[in-house]
Design a protein around this motif. Structure first.
Motif, PDB file in Angstrom:
ATOM      1  N   TRP A  14       0.831  -1.201   0.000  1.00  0.00           N
ATOM      2  CA  TRP A  14       0.000   0.000   0.000  1.00  0.00           C
ATOM      3  C   TRP A  14       0.872   1.261   0.000  1.00  0.00           C
ATOM      4  CZ3 TRP A  14      -5.036   0.619  -0.834  1.00  0.00           C
ATOM      5  CH2 TRP A  14      -5.600   1.862  -0.549  1.00  0.00           C
ATOM      6  N   LYS A  18       1.411   4.223  -2.893  1.00  0.00           N
ATOM      7  CA  LYS A  18       1.213   5.658  -2.646  1.00  0.00           C
ATOM      8  C   LYS A  18       2.400   6.481  -3.148  1.00  0.00           C
ATOM      9  CE  LYS A  18       0.426   6.002   1.739  1.00  0.00           C
ATOM     10  NZ  LYS A  18       0.009   6.281   3.120  1.00  0.00           N
ATOM     11  N   LEU A  26      -2.005  -5.189  -4.623  1.00  0.00           N
ATOM     12  CA  LEU A  26      -1.869  -4.491  -3.341  1.00  0.00           C
ATOM     13  C   LEU A  26      -2.264  -5.399  -2.181  1.00  0.00           C
ATOM     14  CD1 LEU A  26      -3.294  -0.940  -4.132  1.00  0.00           C
ATOM     15  CD2 LEU A  26      -0.925  -1.717  -4.155  1.00  0.00           C
ATOM     16  N   PRO A  35      -5.913  -5.459   1.422  1.00  0.00           N
ATOM     17  CA  PRO A  35      -4.752  -4.649   1.038  1.00  0.00           C
ATOM     18  C   PRO A  35      -3.677  -4.722   2.123  1.00  0.00           C
ATOM     19  CG  PRO A  35      -6.775  -3.421   0.701  1.00  0.00           C
ATOM     20  CD  PRO A  35      -7.144  -4.674   1.439  1.00  0.00           C
ATOM     21  N   LEU A  37      -1.763  -3.131   4.309  1.00  0.00           N
ATOM     22  CA  LEU A  37      -1.522  -1.957   5.141  1.00  0.00           C
ATOM     23  C   LEU A  37      -0.724  -2.404   6.362  1.00  0.00           C
ATOM     24  CD1 LEU A  37      -5.224  -0.767   5.028  1.00  0.00           C
ATOM     25  CD2 LEU A  37      -3.330   0.363   3.865  1.00  0.00           C
TER      26      LEU A  37
END
Length: 130
Positions: A14, A18, A26, A35, A37
């Protein structure tokens, strides 16, 4: 690694996306369900959730009702134990996240040989006693 995780500065899929890095997926490389994270890979992924349950059982602590890795450190601060015990628990959290969960994640992506899930808890206990 712990301070980077607490500041959302690990190169998760993730976070890489970005920054404009194109990736095939992802999704979490461990479970392929959500995802990737920080909080997912270090706390909420089904595998890591299971590992944390085992770690807290090993520590003889109730599993905290929280939903993020950084909240686990806040939870430790609220424990009614002496400062030395808090330091030990924080250290175990950091060791588990870095040495085992993040390493397992990286080995899942980059290693030719798939890592063994059961080894994570066994290794955490071994290293934490050193």
């Amino acid at each position: 690694m712990t301070w980077r995780a607490l500041r959302d500065r690990l190169p998760t899929r993730w976070n890489l996306s970005k920054k404009g890095i194109e990736l095939n997926s992802l999704l979490c490389p461990i479970c392929n369900q959500s995802p990737e994270l920080i909080d997912h890979v270090l706390w909420n992924c089904p595998l890591t959730y299971e590992i944390w349950h085992k770690v807290f059982m090993w520590l003889d602590l109730s599993f905290p009702v929280i939903n993020s890795f950084d909240a686990s450190f806040d939870w430790v601060e609220d424990l009614r134990v002496n400062p030395h015990a808090k330091h030990i628990v924080r250290s175990i959290l950091g060791v588990t996240a870095w040495k085992f969960i993040w390493k397992f994640r990286n080995d899942s992506i980059f290693s030719l040989k798939r890592p063994i899930r059961q080894d994570i808890l066994d290794s955490t206990v071994d290293l934490s006693y050193v």
